[in-house]
Design an enzyme around this catalytic site. Structure first.
Site, PDB file in Angstrom:
ATOM      1  N   SER A  95      52.733  77.017  28.966  1.00 27.52           N
ATOM      2  CA  SER A  95      52.890  75.568  28.881  1.00 27.52           C
ATOM      3  C   SER A  95      54.377  75.205  28.757  1.00 27.52           C
ATOM      4  O   SER A  95      55.148  75.471  29.672  1.00 27.52           O
ATOM      5  CB  SER A  95      52.063  75.030  27.708  1.00 27.52           C
ATOM      6  N   SER A  96      54.792  74.632  27.637  1.00 26.25           N
ATOM      7  CA  SER A  96      56.216  74.340  27.458  1.00 26.25           C
ATOM      8  C   SER A  96      57.045  75.613  27.602  1.00 26.25           C
ATOM      9  O   SER A  96      58.181  75.574  28.107  1.00 26.25           O
ATOM     10  CB  SER A  96      56.452  73.712  26.078  1.00 26.25           C
TER      11      SER A  96
END
Length: 321
Positions: free
Chosen positions: A149-150
């Protein structure tokens, strides 16, 4: 209790001697997740934990493993525990940094972080990698990055801003490098959602120019020539990339972020899509091969949402470990 005492010991040593000094390899406990209090330049106050096996031998590999939003290094260590299990047999150290800003998301939006040595999160992460490579006498050709994700978004940024530090990337549920440029933040709460919703569309060559813009060529480095479509790597040798995404991800929209990442790195490496391999590495997954498969691959996970389980063994194979 052992972990807490190690953290306290590191903090006490730092206080006793004034400004913290970076530990040497012999000072770092083995076979336990250990917090490191100092490693050099840290402009955004990142935190760091690492895991080093007791039987580490000369010239080990380094893996930088990045958590997602609302996460931490120790949390990500639990989610990717096979890295620790396999580190002793495959001779590598795992670095688990933590972002403490913007809902614990990595800054993939500010000019500081999207510029080589710009003073953002990316600068702190590069310093961590350089410190670990020197401290453990690691093989600089065996330094890798992965994230979810991030953490995947930052993996793409690090591969762009510091292509000389990494040989390979494997990341999950991310967006192209620079997709969030100019956003007021990088978290689901602070960010402009256009990128996450799949609303930023560019050609492969336009995305490649975003990558090249993050790390100006050093003096004396000429422009390289890629093979196939696009202009190749323009002087830097960029790491090979594997990117994973679930086709039921509407949080970081699969349509079109997965495709845009592949366009970006396909243009950088000068490779085009050649074939699909179904049910690889597991049922419901499709491996998308670009060129001969040595520079860029994608994994599309059917029916999987934003959280794609990490395939640590496949990652290690991609890294050559």
């Amino acid at each position: 209790m052992l972990f807490k005492s190690l953290v306290l010991l590191a903090g006490t040593a730092a206080v006793a001697h004034g400004a913290p000094s970076a530990p040497g390899a012999n000072d770092i406990p083995r076979d336990v997740l250990t917090q490191i209090s100092s490693w050099g330049s840290n402009p955004t106050n990142l935190q760091l934990h690492l895991y080093a096996p007791s039987n580490l031998t000369g010239k080990p590999a380094i893996i930088l493993a990045l958590h997602g939003c609302f996460g931490s290094g120790p949390w990500h260590a639990e989610m990717t525990s096979q890295f620790q299990t396999l580190s002793s047999s495959r001779n590598f150290v795992v670095l688990y940094p933590s972002s403490i800003n913007d809902n614990n998301c990595w800054d993939v939006a500010s000019p500081a972080s999207l510029t080589r040595d710009g003073g953002g999160d990316s600068t702190g992460l590069a310093t961590i990698v350089r410190w670990a490579t020197t401290t453990f006498n690691a093989d600089p050709k065996k330094v890798f990055i992965t994230g979810s994700s991030s953490g995947c978004m930052m993996s793409n940024v690090m591969a762009s801003a510091y292509p000389d530090l990494f040989s390979a990337v494997s990341c999950y549920s991310g967006v192209p490098a620079g997709c969030l440029a100019g956003s007021p933040g990088s978290s689901p709460i602070s960010a402009d959602q256009t990128c996450a919703n799949g609303g930023i569309r560019k050609t492969g060559e336009e995305w490649a120019e975003v990558v090249r813009g993050m790390a100006p060529l050093p003096e004396g480095k000429g422009k390289g020539k890629g093979k196939g479509k696009g202009k190749g790597n323009q002087g830097w040798k960029y790491p090979k990339v594997a990117t994973w995404h679930g086709d039921n991800d509407f949080f970081v929209n699969y349509f079109h972020n997965f495709e845009e990442q592949l366009e970006q790195w396909g243009a950088i490496h000068g490779v085009e899509f050649t074939r699909n391999e179904t049910n690889v590495p597991a049922a419901g997954y499709t491996k998308m091969v670009y060129g001969d498969g040595t520079k860029l691959v994608g994994y599309s996970a059917s029916g999987v949402g934003h959280v794609v389980p990490q395939f640590e063994v496949v990652d290690l194979e991609w890294f050559g470990l």
